[in-house]
Write a protein that holds these residues in place. Structure first.
Motif, PDB file in Angstrom:
ATOM      1  N   CYS A  24      33.120  45.811  53.984  1.00 33.58           N
ATOM      2  CA  CYS A  24      34.097  46.800  54.415  1.00 33.58           C
ATOM      3  C   CYS A  24      33.400  48.117  54.745  1.00 33.58           C
ATOM      4  N   ALA A  34      33.690  47.810  45.354  1.00 33.28           N
ATOM      5  CA  ALA A  34      35.060  47.969  45.852  1.00 33.28           C
ATOM      6  C   ALA A  34      35.693  46.619  46.144  1.00 33.28           C
ATOM      7  N   LYS A  35      37.000  46.530  45.965  1.00 32.51           N
ATOM      8  CA  LYS A  35      37.724  45.277  46.168  1.00 32.51           C
ATOM      9  C   LYS A  35      37.553  44.734  47.584  1.00 32.51           C
ATOM     10  N   CYS A  36      37.497  45.637  48.571  1.00 33.16           N
ATOM     11  CA  CYS A  36      37.360  45.193  49.963  1.00 33.16           C
ATOM     12  C   CYS A  36      35.980  44.609  50.255  1.00 33.16           C
ATOM     13  N   ASN A  37      35.017  44.777  49.352  1.00 33.01           N
ATOM     14  CA  ASN A  37      33.653  44.304  49.558  1.00 33.01           C
ATOM     15  C   ASN A  37      33.371  42.992  48.816  1.00 33.01           C
ATOM     16  N   ARG A  38      34.427  42.314  48.370  1.00 32.74           N
ATOM     17  CA  ARG A  38      34.247  41.105  47.564  1.00 32.74           C
ATOM     18  C   ARG A  38      34.369  39.842  48.393  1.00 32.74           C
TER      19      ARG A  38
END
Length: 147
Positions: A24, A34-38
């Protein structure tokens, strides 16, 4: 700690290595965690005569992953992969709710049934494998590539 990780990755990016960007664009306060980078969770099963996984795994350098290693208790088994474990930044290993924050590991061994969850950031591009030691079957190893 997140600033330190970001600085280390920035040094890798500027060193000219073939490292891809995180998943992300806006990492925010949590940085690389960060959650978007999982990425998708990775499932590994340790069982006597059972395959470790469902095939090869491709990871994105700079992305955060969780690997769940579950032993069914059918035999005392280990999972090795020193080369792979050196190509990632290990955030933590959680076993029965206990969080371990190692610098590095070579292997995990299960004497009985249980699950260990490894959370990490894929760093060094390349081809790796995790496997049950002293086995020769292709089903007893999982190929992992970091792109």
């Amino acid at each position: 700690m997140n600033k330190l990780i970001s600085a280390a990755l920035a040094a890798l990016f500027s060193a000219g290595s073939a490292v891809a960007a995180p998943l992300c664009g806006e990492l925010g306060f949590a940085g690389l965690l960060a959650k978007c980078n999982r990425g998708e969770p990775i499932e590994i099963t340790l069982g006597s005569g059972k395959p470790l996984g469902k095939g090869a795994i491709a990871l994105q350098s700079g992305a955060y992953y969780e690997m769940r290693v579950t032993a069914d208790g059918s035999a005392e088994l280990a999972l090795t992969g020193a080369q792979f474990f050196r190509a990632i930044w290990m955030n933590e290993i959680v076993i029965n709710g206990i969080e371990v924050r190692p610098i590095a590991i070579d292997s995990l061994e299960f004497d009985e049934a249980g699950t260990a969850t490894l959370s990490f950031i894929a760093i060094k591009p390349g081809s790796y494998e995790v496997k049950i030691p002293n086995t020769t079957s292709d089903s007893q190893k999982v190929a992992i590539s970091i792109q």
